[in-house]
Structure formats: C-alpha cells, structure tokens
Write a protein that holds these residues in place. Structure first.
Motif, PDB file in Angstrom:
ATOM      1  N   ASN A   3     -21.146 -94.988  -6.048  1.00 36.44           N
ATOM      2  CA  ASN A   3     -21.836 -93.804  -5.560  1.00 36.44           C
ATOM      3  C   ASN A   3     -21.911 -93.859  -4.040  1.00 36.44           C
ATOM      4  OD1 ASN A   3     -23.146 -91.377  -5.921  1.00 36.44           O
ATOM      5  ND2 ASN A   3     -25.160 -92.297  -6.259  1.00 36.44           N
ATOM      6  N   LEU A   5     -22.294 -92.055  -0.066  1.00 33.53           N
ATOM      7  CA  LEU A   5     -22.816 -90.997   0.798  1.00 33.53           C
ATOM      8  C   LEU A   5     -22.051 -91.051   2.102  1.00 33.53           C
ATOM      9  CD1 LEU A   5     -24.855 -88.823   1.706  1.00 33.53           C
ATOM     10  CD2 LEU A   5     -26.395 -90.705   2.367  1.00 33.53           C
ATOM     11  N   GLY A  55     -30.083 -90.860  -4.687  1.00 31.22           N
ATOM     12  CA  GLY A  55     -29.538 -92.199  -4.650  1.00 31.22           C
ATOM     13  C   GLY A  55     -29.736 -92.911  -5.983  1.00 31.22           C
ATOM     14  N   PRO A  56     -29.582 -94.224  -6.031  1.00 25.55           N
ATOM     15  CA  PRO A  56     -29.172 -95.040  -4.885  1.00 25.55           C
ATOM     16  C   PRO A  56     -27.675 -94.917  -4.596  1.00 25.55           C
ATOM     17  CG  PRO A  56     -29.365 -96.421  -6.815  1.00 25.55           C
ATOM     18  CD  PRO A  56     -29.806 -95.045  -7.241  1.00 25.55           C
ATOM     19  N   PHE A  57     -27.311 -95.204  -3.346  1.00 22.14           N
ATOM     20  CA  PHE A  57     -25.910 -95.204  -2.932  1.00 22.14           C
ATOM     21  C   PHE A  57     -25.493 -96.633  -2.612  1.00 22.14           C
ATOM     22  CE2 PHE A  57     -27.572 -91.007  -1.817  1.00 22.14           C
ATOM     23  CZ  PHE A  57     -26.625 -90.172  -2.399  1.00 22.14           C
ATOM     24  N   ILE A  60     -22.788 -96.238   2.064  1.00 20.53           N
ATOM     25  CA  ILE A  60     -23.148 -95.197   3.023  1.00 20.53           C
ATOM     26  C   ILE A  60     -22.246 -95.363   4.233  1.00 20.53           C
ATOM     27  CG2 ILE A  60     -24.933 -94.269   4.540  1.00 20.53           C
ATOM     28  CD1 ILE A  60     -27.013 -95.101   2.494  1.00 20.53           C
ATOM     29  N   ALA A 104     -31.717 -93.896   6.019  1.00 21.38           N
ATOM     30  CA  ALA A 104     -30.866 -94.060   4.833  1.00 21.38           C
ATOM     31  C   ALA A 104     -31.084 -95.380   4.113  1.00 21.38           C
ATOM     32  CB  ALA A 104     -29.394 -93.929   5.224  1.00 21.38           C
ATOM     33  N   LEU A 107     -32.255 -95.405   0.621  1.00 22.55           N
ATOM     34  CA  LEU A 107     -31.364 -94.927  -0.432  1.00 22.55           C
ATOM     35  C   LEU A 107     -30.421 -96.014  -0.937  1.00 22.55           C
ATOM     36  CD1 LEU A 107     -30.424 -91.490   1.178  1.00 22.55           C
ATOM     37  CD2 LEU A 107     -31.949 -91.849  -0.777  1.00 22.55           C
ATOM     38  N   VAL A 108     -30.545 -97.225  -0.398  1.00 25.72           N
ATOM     39  CA  VAL A 108     -29.662 -98.341  -0.736  1.00 25.72           C
ATOM     40  C   VAL A 108     -30.351 -99.243  -1.753  1.00 25.72           C
ATOM     41  CG1 VAL A 108     -28.465-100.372   0.183  1.00 25.72           C
ATOM     42  CG2 VAL A 108     -28.567 -98.269   1.529  1.00 25.72           C
TER      43      VAL A 108
END
Length: 221
Positions: A3, A5, A55-57, A60, A104, A107-108
C-alpha cells in the motif's frame, strides 16, 4: 510493498512511479497539487489532505520539487543569488518534504516493514560537489537530506522496521530537467521509476537514514 502513498503523483517521476508500483500489484494512493489541490508549501494543506487518509502505508514516496521556480534559473555565480529565489527553493524542496514527513509518520505501521523516501538530487551532496554554482537548489537539497537523516534517527525509536531515505533518480527526461540536461546521460521516467522502485523494494531498516542513487549506490552527504 502493498500500500503506497505518493506525494506529487502527477509529476513526471511521481506519475511513473505510481504506474510502476501499480504494475507490481501495489495499491497506490496519489496526491498532487494539480489533481487534488495539495500545496506542499502550506503545512495546513498537507495536514488536511493527509488527515483524510486511513493507511497504513508501507511505502510513502515524496516526489515533489522543482529546479526552476517562477522563472528563477539555477545560479551560475554567487552574484546572481536572490533572497526570494532562495526562500522559494527552501519552501518547496526542503520545508515541503519536511512537513510531509512530520504529518505522514502517523500513517506508517509501527511494527511492520515500511519505507519513507524523499526525492533528492546528487547536486545536494556537499561531498560530491566539484563544480559549484546552483546555490539555491543545491542548498535546499542538502537541507532536505539533513531533514531525512535526522527524521530517520527519530523514527527508528518508534518504527523499528522503517527505512527512511533520500533518493537520487538520475537525470530523467522530464520538463523539470529539459533545459539543464546538457551532455548528461538521461533516462525516461519509466526507466527511472523502475530503478527507484527496485531500490525502495530492497531497503531494510538497517539502511535507514542514508542517501542512495538509482542503482542503490550510497552518495556522500
């Protein structure tokens, strides 16, 4: 990578990386100024857009940046330095990515392998600078390299499986470089994207905080 971003997903490199990742089976979320109204020079805009994401991503990628802003070309002499041109370079090429990293990181994933990468440039290397010139752009890229290195140290305390790095894509055939490629060998955005994705896919937490080129050769700070 599952996934991703991409910040700056409508630019030459950002769009090519998005396409390459999609072809590899990665779910891609893209944000850009032209499509989504994201302004990386405005922290409120960054926070607003990122707060909408779930997320999660596990990847990035910050692909924003510019060599020439508002017609201010890279300086060949220190006599050409202009304070506003320097400020503009720092806002876009340093402060923008720094604010993305700031907002960000939430989002990890904390306990799973992940990559945060910021598009930098070899000319931002102080150790590799043998030509001089290009003061504003060089300095802004050197500064974002410091941001990445410092953030990697901090993030490693809470995200032990994260690799946070700066990446040099080579000289890519985009509008960004058209006037400045000179005799440097260039590659298409598609080739650059393939190389960058290979590097990002291979990164380990032990390699966090470093500066790599498209062949994963480490570049001196």
């Amino acid at each position: 990578m599952k996934n991703a971003l991409i910040i700056g997903a409508s630019g030459g490199i950002g769009a090519a990386v998005a396409q390459e990742l999609t072809a590899r089976g990665v779910q891609v979320t893209g944000l850009s100024r032209s499509v989504d109204g994201l302004d990386v020079t405005d922290e409120a805009s960054i926070q607003e857009h990122l707060s909408r994401l779930d997320g999660p991503f596990d990847l990035i990628f910050v692909a924003t940046g510019a060599l020439e802003i508002d017609g201010a070309a890279p300086e060949k002499s220190i006599k050409r330095l202009d304070p506003q041109a320097m400020i503009d370079q720092f806002r876009l090429n340093t402060i923008g990515p720094a604010m993305v990293l700031k907002h960000a990181i939430g989002l990890v994933p904390r306990k799973e392998r992940a990559v945060m990468s910021v598009l930098s440039a070899r000319v931002g290397s102080i150790g590799d600078n043998g030509l001089g010139g290009w003061y504003s752009y060089r300095t802004a890229k050197a500064a974002v390299n410091q941001i990445v290195h410092s953030a990697a140290i901090e993030f490693a305390r809470t995200h032990k499986e994260l690799a946070c790095v700066a990446l040099h894509p080579g000289t890519v055939e985009t509008n960004f470089t058209a006037k400045y490629a000179d005799n440097h060998p260039t590659v298409t955005p598609e080739v650059a994207a393939m190389r960058l994705c290979d590097v990002m896919a291979s990164l380990t937490p032990e390699e966090t905080g470093r500066f790599y080129d498209y062949a994963k050769k480490e570049i001196p700070w």
